[in-house]
Design a protein around this motif. Structure first.
Motif, mmCIF file in Angstrom:
data_model
loop_
_atom_site.group_PDB
_atom_site.id
_atom_site.type_symbol
_atom_site.label_atom_id
_atom_site.label_comp_id
_atom_site.label_asym_id
_atom_site.label_seq_id
_atom_site.Cartn_x
_atom_site.Cartn_y
_atom_site.Cartn_z
ATOM 1 N N ALA A 1 9.927 21.120 10.923
ATOM 2 C CA ALA A 1 10.944 20.723 10.940
ATOM 3 C C ALA A 1 9.944 19.180 10.207
ATOM 4 O O ALA A 1 8.981 18.998 10.544
ATOM 5 C CB ALA A 1 10.974 19.836 12.716
ATOM 6 N N ALA A 2 11.276 18.859 9.173
ATOM 7 C CA ALA A 2 10.601 17.617 8.526
ATOM 8 C C ALA A 2 11.385 16.047 9.484
ATOM 9 O O ALA A 2 11.723 15.923 10.375
ATOM 10 C CB ALA A 2 11.880 17.389 7.522
ATOM 11 N N GLU A 3 9.819 15.882 10.070
ATOM 12 C CA GLU A 3 9.508 14.317 11.196
ATOM 13 C C GLU A 3 9.028 13.352 10.642
ATOM 14 O O GLU A 3 8.520 13.319 9.322
ATOM 15 C CB GLU A 3 8.739 14.858 11.941
ATOM 16 C CG GLU A 3 9.132 16.526 12.783
ATOM 17 C CD GLU A 3 10.378 16.162 13.356
ATOM 18 O OE1 GLU A 3 10.926 15.272 13.564
ATOM 19 O OE2 GLU A 3 10.521 17.310 13.646
ATOM 20 N N VAL A 4 9.566 11.722 10.984
ATOM 21 C CA VAL A 4 9.289 11.019 10.509
ATOM 22 C C VAL A 4 7.444 10.864 10.105
ATOM 23 O O VAL A 4 6.234 11.569 10.632
ATOM 24 C CB VAL A 4 9.601 9.498 11.775
ATOM 25 C CG1 VAL A 4 8.667 8.422 11.454
ATOM 26 C CG2 VAL A 4 10.664 9.454 11.793
ATOM 27 N N GLY A 5 7.360 10.224 8.949
ATOM 28 C CA GLY A 5 6.176 9.874 8.550
ATOM 29 C C GLY A 5 5.409 10.923 7.681
ATOM 30 O O GLY A 5 4.732 11.114 6.705
ATOM 31 N N ASP A 6 6.842 12.785 7.719
ATOM 32 C CA ASP A 6 6.486 13.314 6.804
ATOM 33 C C ASP A 6 7.184 13.188 5.077
ATOM 34 O O ASP A 6 7.634 12.434 5.067
ATOM 35 C CB ASP A 6 7.282 14.770 6.850
ATOM 36 C CG ASP A 6 6.604 15.638 8.154
ATOM 37 O OD1 ASP A 6 5.455 15.723 8.682
ATOM 38 O OD2 ASP A 6 7.220 16.562 8.980
ATOM 39 N N PRO A 7 6.613 13.835 4.195
ATOM 40 C CA PRO A 7 7.080 13.579 2.705
ATOM 41 C C PRO A 7 8.391 14.651 3.185
ATOM 42 O O PRO A 7 9.017 15.701 3.887
ATOM 43 C CB PRO A 7 6.237 14.686 1.635
ATOM 44 C CG PRO A 7 4.984 14.890 2.569
ATOM 45 C CD PRO A 7 4.828 14.540 4.083
ATOM 46 N N ALA A 8 9.392 13.656 2.533
ATOM 47 C CA ALA A 8 10.781 14.372 2.547
ATOM 48 C C ALA A 8 10.638 16.056 1.597
ATOM 49 O O ALA A 8 10.367 15.959 0.333
ATOM 50 C CB ALA A 8 12.107 13.501 2.096
ATOM 51 N N PRO A 9 11.545 17.046 2.363
ATOM 52 C CA PRO A 9 11.672 18.338 1.817
ATOM 53 C C PRO A 9 12.181 18.115 0.730
ATOM 54 O O PRO A 9 13.589 17.214 0.699
ATOM 55 C CB PRO A 9 11.981 19.031 2.516
ATOM 56 C CG PRO A 9 11.955 18.931 3.924
ATOM 57 C CD PRO A 9 11.770 16.868 3.768
ATOM 58 N N GLN A 10 12.161 18.447 -0.982
ATOM 59 C CA GLN A 10 12.105 18.768 -1.728
ATOM 60 C C GLN A 10 13.968 19.431 -2.111
ATOM 61 O O GLN A 10 13.863 20.079 -1.500
ATOM 62 C CB GLN A 10 11.429 18.967 -2.533
ATOM 63 C CG GLN A 10 10.230 18.752 -3.518
ATOM 64 C CD GLN A 10 10.738 16.789 -3.826
ATOM 65 O OE1 GLN A 10 11.615 17.094 -4.785
ATOM 66 N NE2 GLN A 10 10.114 16.013 -3.756
ATOM 67 N N PHE A 11 15.004 18.916 -2.967
ATOM 68 C CA PHE A 11 15.940 19.682 -3.734
ATOM 69 C C PHE A 11 16.822 19.461 -4.014
ATOM 70 O O PHE A 11 15.866 18.252 -4.857
ATOM 71 C CB PHE A 11 16.846 19.442 -1.964
ATOM 72 C CG PHE A 11 16.918 18.512 -1.810
ATOM 73 C CD1 PHE A 11 18.389 17.453 -2.784
ATOM 74 C CD2 PHE A 11 16.996 16.864 -1.083
ATOM 75 C CE1 PHE A 11 18.769 16.109 -2.910
ATOM 76 C CE2 PHE A 11 17.745 15.829 -1.030
ATOM 77 C CZ PHE A 11 18.623 15.804 -1.219
ATOM 78 N N SER A 12 17.331 20.503 -4.718
ATOM 79 C CA SER A 12 18.243 20.002 -6.176
ATOM 80 C C SER A 12 19.959 21.322 -5.532
ATOM 81 O O SER A 12 19.413 22.094 -5.250
ATOM 82 C CB SER A 12 17.618 20.524 -6.923
ATOM 83 O OG SER A 12 17.883 20.892 -7.946
ATOM 84 N N LEU A 13 20.843 20.352 -5.552
ATOM 85 C CA LEU A 13 22.259 20.395 -4.869
ATOM 86 C C LEU A 13 23.776 19.722 -5.658
ATOM 87 O O LEU A 13 22.795 19.240 -6.523
ATOM 88 C CB LEU A 13 22.781 20.019 -3.703
ATOM 89 C CG LEU A 13 21.450 20.492 -2.436
ATOM 90 C CD1 LEU A 13 21.602 19.937 -1.063
ATOM 91 C CD2 LEU A 13 22.215 22.494 -2.290
ATOM 92 N N LEU A 14 23.580 20.678 -6.084
ATOM 93 C CA LEU A 14 25.113 20.061 -6.790
ATOM 94 C C LEU A 14 25.668 19.404 -5.778
ATOM 95 O O LEU A 14 26.165 19.853 -4.657
ATOM 96 C CB LEU A 14 25.939 21.862 -7.368
ATOM 97 C CG LEU A 14 25.874 22.713 -8.343
ATOM 98 C CD1 LEU A 14 26.473 23.383 -8.839
ATOM 99 C CD2 LEU A 14 25.328 21.901 -9.534
ATOM 100 N N GLY A 15 26.372 18.831 -6.139
ATOM 101 C CA GLY A 15 27.528 17.130 -6.119
ATOM 102 C C GLY A 15 28.489 16.887 -7.016
ATOM 103 O O GLY A 15 28.904 17.857 -7.696
ATOM 104 N N THR A 16 29.390 16.570 -6.232
ATOM 105 C CA THR A 16 30.281 15.256 -6.122
ATOM 106 C C THR A 16 30.119 14.914 -7.978
ATOM 107 O O THR A 16 28.863 15.020 -7.851
ATOM 108 C CB THR A 16 31.770 14.751 -5.452
ATOM 109 O OG1 THR A 16 30.713 13.687 -4.695
ATOM 110 C CG2 THR A 16 31.838 15.270 -4.555
ATOM 111 N N GLY A 17 31.111 14.926 -8.904
ATOM 112 C CA GLY A 17 31.368 14.578 -10.064
ATOM 113 C C GLY A 17 31.188 15.479 -10.900
ATOM 114 O O GLY A 17 30.285 15.272 -12.576
ATOM 115 N N GLY A 18 30.233 16.929 -10.586
ATOM 116 C CA GLY A 18 30.204 18.166 -11.086
ATOM 117 C C GLY A 18 28.066 17.244 -11.692
ATOM 118 O O GLY A 18 27.792 17.905 -12.576
ATOM 119 N N LYS A 19 27.498 16.768 -11.127
ATOM 120 C CA LYS A 19 25.972 16.570 -11.335
ATOM 121 C C LYS A 19 25.055 17.453 -10.445
ATOM 122 O O LYS A 19 25.453 17.325 -8.795
ATOM 123 C CB LYS A 19 26.171 15.202 -10.157
ATOM 124 C CG LYS A 19 25.031 14.564 -11.445
ATOM 125 C CD LYS A 19 24.744 12.825 -11.167
ATOM 126 C CE LYS A 19 23.651 12.546 -11.168
ATOM 127 N NZ LYS A 19 23.058 11.326 -11.081
#
Length: 150
Positions: free
Chosen positions: A2-20
């Motif tokens: 699990a991603a917990e307080v104090g951990d580096p946030a897991p990286q992501f790359s996702l399509l989102g609204t606005g086509g970005k």
């Protein structure tokens, strides 16, 4: 794990609204609120995202960005965002890889309503995962967390 307080946030790359495409690294240098929600057009999700949207200027004053993330398609997000007139992007995690990385999947693989605050260095400073998903963290609570990072 699990991603917990104090951990580096897991990286992501996702399509989102606005086509970005949105990547965690795009927000390095200022706070980020990640709001994982179960489903477009559901009553509680609608209330949650309307609440965060109405507080957009407050988040912007703190140089913070809000992103909504759920497993629906980009088309669904575009329609949901347009109908609600949301002021922040919705990201499509259709394969649920980001949900797995942040450990927000509940029984049967459904999203649990969850919210994370990531600081300017990319570290998780606040994490809340609901069990039943019938309530959500208020904008005021999240703004207090972001203020504490200043």
């Amino acid at each position: 794990m699990a991603a917990e307080v104090g951990d580096p946030a897991p990286q992501f790359s996702l399509l989102g609204t606005g086509g970005k495409t949105y990547c965690l690294s795009d927000f390095r240098g200022h706070p980020l609120v990640l709001a994982f929600y179960p489903e477009d057009f559901s009553p509680i999700c609608t209330a949650q995202l309307n609440s965060y949207s109405s507080a957009t200027s407050d988040f912007q004053e703190l140089n913070a960005t809000v992103l909504g993330i759920s497993p629906q398609s980009l088309e669904s997000h575009d329609e949901f965002s347009r109908r609600l007139n949301l002021t922040f992007p919705l990201l499509a995690d259709v394969d649920k890889e980001v949900a797995i990385a942040y450990d927000v999947l509940g029984p049967l693989g459904f999203y649990r309503r969850s919210v994370f605050v990531v600081d300017a260095q990319g570290v998780i400073r606040y994490a809340h995962r609901t069990r039943a998903g019938l309530s959500f963290r208020s904008s005021g609570e999240l703004l207090d967390v972001v203020r504490s990072l200043q």
